[in-house]
Design a protein around this motif. Sequence first.
Motif, PDB file in Angstrom:
ATOM      1  N   PHE A 139      -2.027  -1.670 -13.586  1.00  0.00           N
ATOM      2  CA  PHE A 139      -0.590  -1.414 -13.510  1.00  0.00           C
ATOM      3  C   PHE A 139      -0.204  -0.400 -14.573  1.00  0.00           C
ATOM      4  O   PHE A 139      -0.739  -0.427 -15.680  1.00  0.00           O
ATOM      5  CB  PHE A 139       0.200  -2.714 -13.745  1.00  0.00           C
ATOM      6  N   ASP A 140       0.744   0.442 -14.254  1.00  0.00           N
ATOM      7  CA  ASP A 140       1.252   1.436 -15.192  1.00  0.00           C
ATOM      8  C   ASP A 140       2.055   0.723 -16.277  1.00  0.00           C
ATOM      9  O   ASP A 140       3.124   0.166 -16.007  1.00  0.00           O
ATOM     10  CB  ASP A 140       2.128   2.442 -14.442  1.00  0.00           C
ATOM     11  N   ASP A 154       0.821  -1.208   0.000  1.00  0.00           N
ATOM     12  CA  ASP A 154       0.000   0.000   0.000  1.00  0.00           C
ATOM     13  C   ASP A 154       0.853   1.255   0.000  1.00  0.00           C
ATOM     14  O   ASP A 154       1.892   1.321   0.650  1.00  0.00           O
ATOM     15  CB  ASP A 154      -0.926   0.023   1.214  1.00  0.00           C
ATOM     16  N   SER A 155       0.404   2.246  -0.734  1.00  0.00           N
ATOM     17  CA  SER A 155       1.064   3.546  -0.836  1.00  0.00           C
ATOM     18  C   SER A 155       0.137   4.602  -0.239  1.00  0.00           C
ATOM     19  O   SER A 155      -1.082   4.506  -0.368  1.00  0.00           O
ATOM     20  CB  SER A 155       1.335   3.870  -2.305  1.00  0.00           C
ATOM     21  N   LEU A 212       8.850  -0.389  -7.241  1.00  0.00           N
ATOM     22  CA  LEU A 212       8.352   0.635  -8.150  1.00  0.00           C
ATOM     23  C   LEU A 212       7.209   1.351  -7.448  1.00  0.00           C
ATOM     24  O   LEU A 212       6.167   0.746  -7.160  1.00  0.00           O
ATOM     25  CB  LEU A 212       7.871   0.006  -9.459  1.00  0.00           C
ATOM     26  N   ARG A 213       7.421   2.631  -7.161  1.00  0.00           N
ATOM     27  CA  ARG A 213       6.436   3.396  -6.396  1.00  0.00           C
ATOM     28  C   ARG A 213       5.229   3.791  -7.240  1.00  0.00           C
ATOM     29  O   ARG A 213       5.369   4.266  -8.357  1.00  0.00           O
ATOM     30  CB  ARG A 213       7.088   4.649  -5.810  1.00  0.00           C
ATOM     31  N   ASP A 214       4.068   3.538  -6.668  1.00  0.00           N
ATOM     32  CA  ASP A 214       2.798   3.997  -7.238  1.00  0.00           C
ATOM     33  C   ASP A 214       2.539   3.527  -8.671  1.00  0.00           C
ATOM     34  O   ASP A 214       1.937   4.245  -9.453  1.00  0.00           O
ATOM     35  CB  ASP A 214       2.706   5.532  -7.182  1.00  0.00           C
ATOM     36  N   VAL A 215       2.946   2.329  -9.011  1.00  0.00           N
ATOM     37  CA  VAL A 215       2.711   1.853 -10.377  1.00  0.00           C
ATOM     38  C   VAL A 215       1.489   0.944 -10.483  1.00  0.00           C
ATOM     39  O   VAL A 215       1.181   0.438 -11.567  1.00  0.00           O
ATOM     40  CB  VAL A 215       3.947   1.157 -10.992  1.00  0.00           C
TER      41      VAL A 215
END
Length: 98
Positions: A89-90, A36-37, A61-64
């Motif tokens: 997912f980014d 979780d971010s 990988l942050r916030d992807v």
Amino acid sequence: MIGETVLAEAAHDAVVRVEGNTYWPPESVSADVLRDSPTPYTCPWKGRAKYHDVVAAGTVLRDVAWSYPDLKKSAVTRVGRDFSGYVAFDAREVRIEN
């Protein structure tokens, strides 16, 4: 995928495609790859998002990854399917194979 690590896997008809993003059912996402971010975001038509960092293949990988735990009813109507809790997912950071 990140490297050779599969992050999610589902049948073609189980995923939901919205605005160029593929949303994976929560049960199809490997449980140990998401963290979780605290990053906040609210989409005007989908509602409040929950961001995730992806931890895989020795990489963070942050916030992807993100999901919408409580979609607005109008978003479900607009898409034609409830994808609450599904994870996207980014594609600039994670290889998506459909």
